[in-house]
Scaffold this active site. Structure first.
Site, PDB file in Angstrom:
ATOM      1  N   LYS A  84       0.722  -1.457  -0.043  1.00 14.08           N
ATOM      2  CA  LYS A  84      -0.003   0.130   0.063  1.00 14.08           C
ATOM      3  C   LYS A  84       0.854   1.276  -0.055  1.00 14.08           C
ATOM      4  O   LYS A  84       0.331   2.185  -0.455  1.00 14.08           O
ATOM      5  CB  LYS A  84      -1.053  -0.031   1.169  1.00 14.08           C
ATOM      6  CG  LYS A  84      -2.081  -1.040   1.124  1.00 14.08           C
ATOM      7  CD  LYS A  84      -2.929  -0.728   2.242  1.00 14.08           C
ATOM      8  CE  LYS A  84      -4.371  -1.690   1.929  1.00 14.08           C
ATOM      9  NZ  LYS A  84      -5.384  -1.651   3.059  1.00 14.08           N
ATOM     10  N   GLY A  98     -18.463  -4.453   9.344  1.00 16.46           N
ATOM     11  CA  GLY A  98     -17.271  -4.117   8.202  1.00 16.46           C
ATOM     12  C   GLY A  98     -17.734  -4.455   6.983  1.00 16.46           C
ATOM     13  O   GLY A  98     -17.177  -4.059   5.844  1.00 16.46           O
TER      14      GLY A  98
HETATM   15  P1  NDP Z   1      -2.692  -2.909  10.460  1.00 18.02           P
HETATM   16  O1  NDP Z   1      -1.601  -4.317  10.855  1.00 18.02           O
HETATM   17  O2  NDP Z   1      -1.994  -2.007   9.736  1.00 18.02           O
HETATM   18  O3  NDP Z   1      -2.944  -2.337  12.066  1.00 18.02           O
HETATM   19  C1  NDP Z   1      -3.429  -3.228  13.016  1.00 18.02           C
HETATM   20  C2  NDP Z   1      -3.941  -2.312  14.401  1.00 18.02           C
HETATM   21  O4  NDP Z   1      -4.484  -3.317  15.197  1.00 18.02           O
HETATM   22  C3  NDP Z   1      -2.837  -1.673  14.995  1.00 18.02           C
HETATM   23  O5  NDP Z   1      -3.065  -0.488  15.566  1.00 18.02           O
HETATM   24  C4  NDP Z   1      -2.215  -2.611  16.332  1.00 18.02           C
HETATM   25  O6  NDP Z   1      -1.758  -1.759  17.541  1.00 18.02           O
HETATM   26  C5  NDP Z   1      -3.816  -3.169  16.621  1.00 18.02           C
HETATM   27  N1  NDP Z   1      -3.923  -4.454  17.430  1.00 18.02           N
HETATM   28  C6  NDP Z   1      -3.491  -5.654  16.711  1.00 18.02           C
HETATM   29  N2  NDP Z   1      -3.525  -6.604  17.517  1.00 18.02           N
HETATM   30  C7  NDP Z   1      -3.596  -5.784  19.014  1.00 18.02           C
HETATM   31  C8  NDP Z   1      -4.059  -6.307  20.073  1.00 18.02           C
HETATM   32  N3  NDP Z   1      -4.045  -7.850  20.654  1.00 18.02           N
HETATM   33  N4  NDP Z   1      -4.489  -5.566  21.078  1.00 18.02           N
HETATM   34  C9  NDP Z   1      -4.285  -4.216  20.827  1.00 18.02           C
HETATM   35  N5  NDP Z   1      -4.056  -3.581  19.498  1.00 18.02           N
HETATM   36  C10 NDP Z   1      -4.023  -4.614  18.530  1.00 18.02           C
HETATM   37  O7  NDP Z   1      -3.853  -3.435   9.999  1.00 18.02           O
HETATM   38  P2  NDP Z   1      -4.870  -2.724   9.158  1.00 18.02           P
HETATM   39  O8  NDP Z   1      -5.090  -1.234  10.045  1.00 18.02           O
HETATM   40  O9  NDP Z   1      -4.513  -2.801   7.877  1.00 18.02           O
HETATM   41  O10 NDP Z   1      -6.253  -3.615   9.477  1.00 18.02           O
HETATM   42  C11 NDP Z   1      -7.036  -3.778  10.499  1.00 18.02           C
HETATM   43  C12 NDP Z   1      -8.066  -4.581  10.326  1.00 18.02           C
HETATM   44  O11 NDP Z   1      -9.270  -3.875   9.786  1.00 18.02           O
HETATM   45  C13 NDP Z   1      -7.960  -5.999   9.624  1.00 18.02           C
HETATM   46  O12 NDP Z   1      -7.850  -6.949  10.253  1.00 18.02           O
HETATM   47  C14 NDP Z   1      -8.993  -5.955   8.553  1.00 18.02           C
HETATM   48  O13 NDP Z   1      -9.780  -7.009   9.252  1.00 18.02           O
HETATM   49  C15 NDP Z   1     -10.055  -4.769   8.823  1.00 18.02           C
HETATM   50  N6  NDP Z   1     -10.048  -4.091   7.461  1.00 18.02           N
HETATM   51  C16 NDP Z   1     -11.299  -4.181   7.109  1.00 18.02           C
HETATM   52  C17 NDP Z   1     -11.732  -3.695   5.887  1.00 18.02           C
HETATM   53  C18 NDP Z   1     -13.204  -3.324   5.172  1.00 18.02           C
HETATM   54  O14 NDP Z   1     -13.299  -3.280   4.167  1.00 18.02           O
HETATM   55  N7  NDP Z   1     -14.124  -3.937   6.188  1.00 18.02           N
HETATM   56  C19 NDP Z   1     -10.673  -2.648   5.173  1.00 18.02           C
HETATM   57  C20 NDP Z   1      -9.304  -2.650   5.886  1.00 18.02           C
HETATM   58  C21 NDP Z   1      -9.118  -3.375   6.789  1.00 18.02           C
HETATM   59  P3  NDP Z   1      -0.209  -1.772  17.515  1.00 18.02           P
HETATM   60  O15 NDP Z   1       0.012  -0.369  16.720  1.00 18.02           O
HETATM   61  O16 NDP Z   1      -0.244  -1.743  18.934  1.00 18.02           O
HETATM   62  O17 NDP Z   1       0.438  -2.952  16.913  1.00 18.02           O
END
Ligand code: NDP
Length: 283
Positions: free
Chosen positions: A73, A249
């Protein structure tokens, strides 16, 4: 005079790694078939080191555009001819469109969310809370900020990523935003109108709850989750049991697909066809 026969189809791609769990092809192809569009959408596994070669190949074959997902991306930006407004603010592209021979990067994630939330409320002037600071949180928070929300709280586990997002929002939008470091069950402030899970918590196969104090979710709040697999997440179930209005979502996914198809083909397809396909996949 013999009638002309042509089997031509316009090509659209989807680059990612890993990518085989991505449902977009099934959803978009359902819309192409329903509207009899002479297009094909092809998902392709492309590793980070092969992005440049894959893009060159795609251009040589005259693709009309493509989606790109993890890990491309941000990296794709260096290869494009230009960026749309949101992609330029977010510094991330999930949808590329061929316009007059030039490949322009757009970001439809946040736009897809905005179309979905607008089916239940107008976010302007609202107090919003977002869990997460990754790519999805970035897309959603930028679009909400551009739409004129009143105040934004970003709650994130890692301070670094949270600070990066808050700095981007303060530099590139006018939103009033604060960052909270997430530890333990978070108590959502009573003044929030919209609460959104933009983390990957709840995604199958680890279908777990977002660490939030359930009792802090008020019936006046609209609670959203970006996770589509499964759509009815534990977080949404808790919010529902507290009397909140919920938004899954699927609407965001369907709308970002619809916007992409509009960019590539000019046709505004029926979102219900795509929603049905996604619900069928995750049922
Ligand atoms: P990223 O990997 O970029 O970000 C993940 C985020 O989740 C970070 O802020 C991370 O925190 C947090 N996180 C993950 N695990 C934990 C945990 N156990 N406790 C606390 N915080 C946690 O992923 P994306 O932002 O690209 O995507 C996130 C989700 O959004 C995806 O899993 C997807 O399912 C969904 N999505 C849905 C879409 C739709 O069209 N409906 C489109 C795009 C995404 P930290 O910074 O601390 O690691």
């Amino acid at each position: 005079m013999s009638s002309e026969i042509s089997f031509k189809k316009e090509l659209i791609g989807n680059f990612g790694y890993p990518v085989w769990d991505n449902p977009t092809e099934a959803m978009v192809e359902a819309a192409f078939a329903h509207h009899n569009l002479k297009f094909r959408y092809v998902t392709t596994e492309v590793k980070a080191e092969n992005l440049k070669a894959a893009f060159e190949g795609l251009k040589a074959m005259g693709y009309k555009g493509f989606n790109c997902t993890i890990p491309h991306k941000v990296a794709i930006i260096d290869h494009l001819d230009g960026l749309g407004e949101s992609a330029s603010i977010m510094e991330a592209v999930n949808c590329v469109v061929e316009r007059d021979g030039k490949y322009i990067g757009e970001n439809t994630d946040g736009k897809g969310f905005m179309e979905s939330i607008r089916t239940v409320t107008d976010p302007a002037e609202k107090n919003v809370l977002i869990f997460g600071a990754g790519g999805a949180a970035r897309a959603v928070s930028v679009e909400l900020s551009l739409a004129g929300i009143n105040h934004l709280i970003i709650v994130n586990r890692s301070t670094n990523r949270g600070e990066g997002l808050v700095e981007l929002l303060r530099t590139k939008t006018n939103v009033d935003v604060e960052l909270i470091n997430w530890q333990g069950d978070y108590s959502v402030p009573a003044d929030r109108d919209i609460v959104i899970n933009c983390t990957s918590i709840g995604l199958s196969p680890d279908v777990i709850r977002v660490p939030v104090l359930k009792e802090s979710l008020q019936p006046s709040m609209i609670v959203c989750d970006l996770i589509v697999n499964p759509p009815h997440t534990p977080f949404l179930q808790e919010a529902e049991s507290q009397g909140c209005q919920i938004l899954d979502g699927v609407g965001m996914l369907v709308n970002q697909g619809r916007i992409g198809i509009k960019y590539w083909s000019g046709v505004d397809v029926d979102p219900e066809v795509m929603r049905k396909k996604i619900e069928e996949i995750y049922s």
